[in-house]
Design a protein around this motif. Sequence first.
Motif, PDB file in Angstrom:
ATOM      1  N   LEU A 166     -32.623 -34.746  10.729  1.00 15.57           N
ATOM      2  CA  LEU A 166     -33.422 -33.625  11.275  1.00 15.57           C
ATOM      3  C   LEU A 166     -34.164 -33.728  12.543  1.00 15.57           C
ATOM      4  N   ALA A 167     -34.490 -34.921  12.508  1.00 16.16           N
ATOM      5  CA  ALA A 167     -35.513 -35.365  13.933  1.00 16.16           C
ATOM      6  C   ALA A 167     -34.390 -35.304  15.144  1.00 16.16           C
ATOM      7  N   VAL A 168     -33.200 -35.755  15.048  1.00 16.43           N
ATOM      8  CA  VAL A 168     -32.352 -35.975  16.141  1.00 16.43           C
ATOM      9  C   VAL A 168     -31.489 -34.577  16.295  1.00 16.43           C
ATOM     10  N   GLY A 169     -31.523 -33.811  15.346  1.00 19.05           N
ATOM     11  CA  GLY A 169     -30.469 -32.770  15.441  1.00 19.05           C
ATOM     12  C   GLY A 169     -29.069 -33.100  15.063  1.00 19.05           C
ATOM     13  N   ALA A 170     -28.891 -34.023  14.293  1.00 18.41           N
ATOM     14  CA  ALA A 170     -27.316 -34.263  13.709  1.00 18.41           C
ATOM     15  C   ALA A 170     -27.016 -33.125  13.054  1.00 18.41           C
ATOM     16  N   ASP A 171     -25.558 -33.228  13.041  1.00 17.20           N
ATOM     17  CA  ASP A 171     -24.796 -32.248  12.310  1.00 17.20           C
ATOM     18  C   ASP A 171     -24.507 -32.247  10.649  1.00 17.20           C
ATOM     19  N   GLY A 172     -25.068 -33.572  10.222  1.00 16.77           N
ATOM     20  CA  GLY A 172     -24.847 -33.700   8.669  1.00 16.77           C
ATOM     21  C   GLY A 172     -25.582 -34.925   8.328  1.00 16.77           C
ATOM     22  N   VAL A 173     -25.456 -35.046   6.742  1.00 15.91           N
ATOM     23  CA  VAL A 173     -26.016 -36.313   6.319  1.00 15.91           C
ATOM     24  C   VAL A 173     -24.802 -37.049   5.458  1.00 15.91           C
ATOM     25  N   HIS A 174     -24.917 -38.080   5.254  1.00 16.86           N
ATOM     26  CA  HIS A 174     -23.954 -38.781   4.299  1.00 16.86           C
ATOM     27  C   HIS A 174     -24.818 -39.487   3.081  1.00 16.86           C
ATOM     28  N   CYS A 175     -24.198 -39.035   1.899  1.00 15.00           N
ATOM     29  CA  CYS A 175     -25.058 -39.291   0.849  1.00 15.00           C
ATOM     30  C   CYS A 175     -24.244 -40.412   0.040  1.00 15.00           C
ATOM     31  N   ARG A 176     -25.027 -41.367  -0.377  1.00 18.11           N
ATOM     32  CA  ARG A 176     -24.317 -42.491  -1.294  1.00 18.11           C
ATOM     33  C   ARG A 176     -24.180 -41.896  -2.677  1.00 18.11           C
ATOM     34  N   GLU A 177     -23.516 -42.592  -3.571  1.00 18.15           N
ATOM     35  CA  GLU A 177     -23.386 -42.122  -4.878  1.00 18.15           C
ATOM     36  C   GLU A 177     -24.653 -42.047  -5.606  1.00 18.15           C
ATOM     37  N   THR A 178     -25.458 -43.057  -5.352  1.00 19.79           N
ATOM     38  CA  THR A 178     -26.884 -43.333  -5.811  1.00 19.79           C
ATOM     39  C   THR A 178     -27.734 -42.342  -4.964  1.00 19.79           C
ATOM     40  N   GLY A 179     -27.480 -41.812  -3.992  1.00 16.11           N
ATOM     41  CA  GLY A 179     -28.201 -41.221  -3.034  1.00 16.11           C
ATOM     42  C   GLY A 179     -28.740 -39.898  -3.508  1.00 16.11           C
ATOM     43  N   VAL A 180     -29.627 -39.098  -2.396  1.00 15.41           N
ATOM     44  CA  VAL A 180     -30.076 -37.827  -2.545  1.00 15.41           C
ATOM     45  C   VAL A 180     -28.801 -36.846  -3.105  1.00 15.41           C
ATOM     46  N   SER A 181     -29.304 -35.931  -3.790  1.00 19.01           N
ATOM     47  CA  SER A 181     -28.037 -34.867  -4.047  1.00 19.01           C
ATOM     48  C   SER A 181     -27.910 -33.941  -2.801  1.00 19.01           C
ATOM     49  N   PRO A 182     -26.706 -33.593  -2.441  1.00 17.17           N
ATOM     50  CA  PRO A 182     -26.436 -32.734  -1.419  1.00 17.17           C
ATOM     51  C   PRO A 182     -27.296 -31.319  -1.488  1.00 17.17           C
ATOM     52  N   ALA A 183     -27.554 -30.859  -2.864  1.00 17.60           N
ATOM     53  CA  ALA A 183     -28.231 -29.722  -2.931  1.00 17.60           C
ATOM     54  C   ALA A 183     -29.782 -29.854  -2.236  1.00 17.60           C
ATOM     55  N   ARG A 184     -30.202 -30.973  -2.642  1.00 17.21           N
ATOM     56  CA  ARG A 184     -31.575 -31.097  -1.942  1.00 17.21           C
ATOM     57  C   ARG A 184     -31.814 -31.211  -0.570  1.00 17.21           C
ATOM     58  N   ILE A 185     -30.600 -31.903   0.042  1.00 16.19           N
ATOM     59  CA  ILE A 185     -30.628 -31.892   1.773  1.00 16.19           C
ATOM     60  C   ILE A 185     -30.393 -30.633   2.131  1.00 16.19           C
ATOM     61  N   LYS A 186     -29.461 -29.834   1.602  1.00 15.36           N
ATOM     62  CA  LYS A 186     -29.329 -28.132   2.055  1.00 15.36           C
ATOM     63  C   LYS A 186     -30.565 -27.545   1.859  1.00 15.36           C
ATOM     64  N   ASN A 187     -31.390 -27.762   0.820  1.00  9.99           N
ATOM     65  CA  ASN A 187     -32.702 -27.258   0.745  1.00  9.99           C
ATOM     66  C   ASN A 187     -33.559 -27.403   2.053  1.00  9.99           C
ATOM     67  N   LEU A 188     -33.619 -28.418   2.378  1.00 14.25           N
ATOM     68  CA  LEU A 188     -34.443 -28.909   3.738  1.00 14.25           C
ATOM     69  C   LEU A 188     -33.679 -28.075   4.867  1.00 14.25           C
ATOM     70  N   GLN A 189     -32.423 -28.150   4.990  1.00 16.26           N
ATOM     71  CA  GLN A 189     -31.857 -27.331   6.022  1.00 16.26           C
ATOM     72  C   GLN A 189     -30.468 -27.063   5.604  1.00 16.26           C
ATOM     73  N   SER A 190     -30.164 -25.647   5.549  1.00 20.37           N
ATOM     74  CA  SER A 190     -29.031 -25.287   4.976  1.00 20.37           C
ATOM     75  C   SER A 190     -27.820 -25.488   5.864  1.00 20.37           C
ATOM     76  N   SER A 191     -28.145 -25.584   7.248  1.00 18.81           N
ATOM     77  CA  SER A 191     -26.706 -25.844   8.213  1.00 18.81           C
ATOM     78  C   SER A 191     -26.305 -27.233   8.213  1.00 18.81           C
ATOM     79  N   LEU A 192     -26.953 -28.346   7.573  1.00 18.28           N
ATOM     80  CA  LEU A 192     -26.483 -29.566   7.551  1.00 18.28           C
ATOM     81  C   LEU A 192     -25.234 -29.649   6.659  1.00 18.28           C
TER      82      LEU A 192
END
Lengths: 208, 208
Positions: free
Chosen positions: A77-103
């Motif tokens: 979010l801070a650098v305006g990246a296009d997306g996030v990559h989750c580890r298998e034990t990482g945050v769920s994609p849904a959580r990330i999209k809740n923060l910013q749906s365009s990621l």
Amino acid sequence: MRDPDFRYYLITDRKQCHPRPLTEVVKQACREGIKAVQLREKDLGGRALFALAGELREITRRWEARLFINDRTDVALAVGADGVHCRETGVSPARIKNLQSSLVVGSSVHSIEASRRAEKEGADFLLFGPVFYTASKAKYGAPQGIEALQEVVEAAAVPVFAVGGITPERAPQCRSAGAYGVAGISSVMPADSVEQQVNRWRSILHTL
Amino acid sequence: MRDPDFRYYLITDRKQCHPRPLTEVVKQACREGIKAVQLREKDLGGRALFALAGELREITRRWEARLFINDRTDVALAVGADGVHCRETGVSPARIKNLQSSLVVGSSVHSIEASRRAEKEGADFLLFGPVFYTASKAKYGAPQGIEALQEVVEAAAVPVFAVGGITPERAPQCRSAGAYGVAGISSVMPADSVEQQVNRWRSILHTL
């Protein structure tokens, strides 16, 4: 989302390109046509990671490549990246999209069960592996092989990238098994000539 | 911002309260009056950390305590925490406030130079230490002592909390040196009776 507009997904490891700075290697790769980069430097403290992400954002923007940040949505979010990559034990994609749906969210998965879960949770694409043996992924277990890759591809509704020991020689097998693309660290990061290696990838994949 | 509305800043370590669940210990502490909790479980993967943060948010909201998340602004944003706690090598407070200006930011500092930097970058309060010897902070160097604490307090325009080996017996020295409050892990997390320990803190600090 639409399918990713890249077939080669470059994952960083500044230790593998040492003593060349990571920014230099990423710049060369993007200049030669790499279209997607994942910043993955797990041992970096927050301050250094934010700073490096900002530099990679400038480079990737200049060369119109996508930038993903491993695990850290705050950095993305801070650098305006296009997306996030989750580890298998990482945050769920849904959580990330809740923060910013365009990621755009990619997820690493190491089993068909994990791939089903990641997809259900909203992952836009999956990285499945390790398909072949590779030192950096040995801790995630034995190579899973082409057949397992094919099973995941067939079960998934989203694009699957093959990862783990993927060389230009082995990439066609992965594509034949249905992989949308390939991802890797060690086929580019330590290359004597990043340019040559990126161009090898382009000719094998017929695109980047 | 206004000065923090807490004098005791409870930092979590689920290993120190094992086998009791961290949520149980935090609930007891908040029920007895603890007003600020920092979630700091550095070894947890993103998924587990988000889940635990959500549980602590419910508990702290119920008991009207502040919740801070160590380092991870994404987790803080996702669960609606009150603030973020920065490591000395972590993200700068300014970066965090750029993501959400209402987040309160505390910073750990281990020298007067670092405290000046953190304050300049917008930290709302500082944690200075280790003041005394404590196993968990031994890696950050030798105890810095009460005089160093006093120097940081005198140089800082924001409230300073003392951390590192702070026991109820030693807390009055820290307050005399000008510390706004105290912070700690090991004086509460492993306590046989969390209730009794929290009440000891209340009587020593005359508030929580």
